[in-house]
Enzyme design. Structure first.
Site, PDB file in Angstrom:
ATOM      1  N   LYS A   1       0.804  -1.220   0.000  1.00  0.00           N
ATOM      2  CA  LYS A   1       0.000   0.000   0.000  1.00  0.00           C
ATOM      3  C   LYS A   1       0.835   1.266   0.000  1.00  0.00           C
ATOM      4  O   LYS A   1       0.433   2.270  -0.578  1.00  0.00           O
ATOM      5  CB  LYS A   1      -0.954   0.014   1.200  1.00  0.00           C
ATOM      6  CG  LYS A   1      -2.159  -0.897   1.034  1.00  0.00           C
ATOM      7  CD  LYS A   1      -3.298  -0.382   1.909  1.00  0.00           C
ATOM      8  CE  LYS A   1      -4.553  -1.207   1.744  1.00  0.00           C
ATOM      9  NZ  LYS A   1      -5.622  -0.746   2.653  1.00  0.00           N
TER      10      LYS A   1
ATOM     11  N   LYS B   1      -5.157 -10.940  -6.314  1.00  0.00           N
ATOM     12  CA  LYS B   1      -6.396 -11.190  -5.568  1.00  0.00           C
ATOM     13  C   LYS B   1      -7.465 -10.185  -5.971  1.00  0.00           C
ATOM     14  O   LYS B   1      -7.159  -9.079  -6.416  1.00  0.00           O
ATOM     15  CB  LYS B   1      -6.136 -11.170  -4.056  1.00  0.00           C
ATOM     16  CG  LYS B   1      -5.909  -9.798  -3.479  1.00  0.00           C
ATOM     17  CD  LYS B   1      -5.828  -9.804  -1.957  1.00  0.00           C
ATOM     18  CE  LYS B   1      -5.627  -8.359  -1.519  1.00  0.00           C
ATOM     19  NZ  LYS B   1      -5.165  -8.139  -0.184  1.00  0.00           N
TER      20      LYS B   1
ATOM     21  N   LYS C   1     -10.825  -4.205  -3.863  1.00  0.00           N
ATOM     22  CA  LYS C   1     -11.565  -2.993  -4.195  1.00  0.00           C
ATOM     23  C   LYS C   1     -10.681  -1.952  -4.851  1.00  0.00           C
ATOM     24  O   LYS C   1     -11.164  -1.018  -5.460  1.00  0.00           O
ATOM     25  CB  LYS C   1     -12.283  -2.374  -2.986  1.00  0.00           C
ATOM     26  CG  LYS C   1     -11.801  -2.779  -1.639  1.00  0.00           C
ATOM     27  CD  LYS C   1     -12.782  -2.390  -0.521  1.00  0.00           C
ATOM     28  CE  LYS C   1     -12.440  -3.153   0.738  1.00  0.00           C
ATOM     29  NZ  LYS C   1     -13.481  -3.272   1.714  1.00  0.00           N
TER      30      LYS C   1
END
Ligand code: TYM
Length: 334
Positions: free
Chosen positions: A112, A195, A198
């Site tokens: 991230k 994966k 969102k």
């Protein structure tokens, strides 16, 4: 006594990965008559920028999703994290227990924060300490999650062990990650090596819980596969990530094992299997999204449920935080 806790971030849409890897399992645990506490982790969501209006809407929508999927606010305690202040308070203590090096090893942090770590929020770095606090402020023993949260749960254990060791107590329990079912890692429909998430730029990569029947069918029809047909044993799905993903999704929605599914559909081509999967997905997901939008028509009920949930939660968390403060040496109010 065993106690179940888990959480989902109210950032963007709930997708099929969240549902099969987490939410559906939450409902299973509720059915076992254990104490179950489920949380919309709004404090975690703001570790990356969230528009305030969107955050509010996503939090209520997530709560609607919890209820629509089968969580009963009478049986389970449903909360949003910011309404139970003991989560953030215990997180501060854990910030002082956890080590920088532990946090630096977290793959979610590395993913991230990306290349520009200097510009990531301090909250994003400390994220796993807040997650440990979410769990341990209830002395929760079972935490149902998808595969991607495993490392964070190992860190939760490390924090509990170090706290107990440093203060010479046996206070925080060892929590058990519960990663089970056929869909603990649902993959992108466009790329079997990523994966479902969102944050993927392509909406076609995921099935959102709010997608309508046509959209779901179209996304499944266009899902990437290889040219071969379906094998009759799970072994035949090795090295075939896209095929395996679709079979796993089917199995999880059906609540069958992969072997049971392949005993039925082995030998079929994807041109035949995909419409079966689409039909099954619509059958299982449409009632949830209909109920979600009904609940969202008037959010006063949702707000009441969260308020009531926080009150019930605080009856558990306030004494555990006070005991923690006592262990650490904070002078109590008289
Ligand atoms: P979050 O919001 O990213 O995801 C919520 C849950 O959905 C699971 N999940 C998946 N499962 C299978 N396949 C996928 N593609 C997939 N994508 C997501 C996640 O594993 C998770 O169980 N850090 C957590 C939220 C959290 C939490 C907690 C969880 C905060 N505090 C305490 C448990 C206990 C997160 O970001 O999940």
């Amino acid at each position: 006594t065993p106690r179940v806790f888990s959480g989902i971030q109210p950032s963007g849409n709930l997708h099929l990965g969240n549902y099969l890897g987490a939410l559906k399992r939450f409902v299973d645990w509720q059915a076992k008559d254990m104490e179950t506490i489920y949380c919309m982790v709004d404090l975690h969501a703001i570790t990356v920028w969230q528009d305030p209006k969107d955050l509010q809407k996503s939090t209520r929508e997530l709560c609607a999703g919890f209820i629509a999927a089968g969580l009963d606010p009478e049986k389970s305690i449903l909360i949003n994290q910011s309404q139970v202040p003991e989560h953030a308070q215990l997180a501060w203590i854990f910030n002082c227990v956890a080590r920088m090096g532990w946090m630096q090893r977290m793959t979610q942090w590395k993913d991230k924060a990306g290349k520009n770590q200097q510009n990531a929020s301090l909250g994003l770095f400390a994220y796993p300490a807040l997650m440990a606090a979410d769990i341990l402020v209830y002395h929760a023993t079972h935490v149902p999650v998808g595969e991607d949260q495993k490392q964070h749960l190992e860190l939760t254990r490390d924090i509990a062990i170090k706290f107990n060791h440093d203060y010479g107590v046996d206070f925080f329990p060892e929590t058990q990650p519960v990663i089970e079912g056929a869909a603990t890692r649902v993959m992108s429909l466009r790329d079997g090596s990523k994966k479902m998430s969102k944050s993927d730029a392509s909406d076609a990569s995921r099935i959102n819980m709010t997608d309508d029947a046509d959209t779901i069918a179209k996304k499944i029809r266009k899902a990437k596969t290889d040219p071969d047909g379906l094998p009759s044993e799970a072994k035949g799905l090795e090295e075939r990530p896209e095929a395996r993903n679709l079979v796993n999704i089917y199995a999880a929605l059906m609540e069958h094992s992969v072997d049971q599914v392949l005993a039925d559909v082995g030998g079929k081509q994807f041109s035949e299997f995909k419409p079966m999967l689409a039909e099954l997905a619509v059958e299982k997901l449409a009632p949830i999204s209909t109920e979600m939008s009904r609940l969202m028509d008037d959010h006063t009920e949702i707000d009441r449920i969260l308020t009531r949930g926080s009150q019930r939660a605080r009856a558990i968390t306030a004494p555990i935080l006070r005991q923690t403060y006592d262990i650490v040496g904070m002078v109590p109010p008289v």
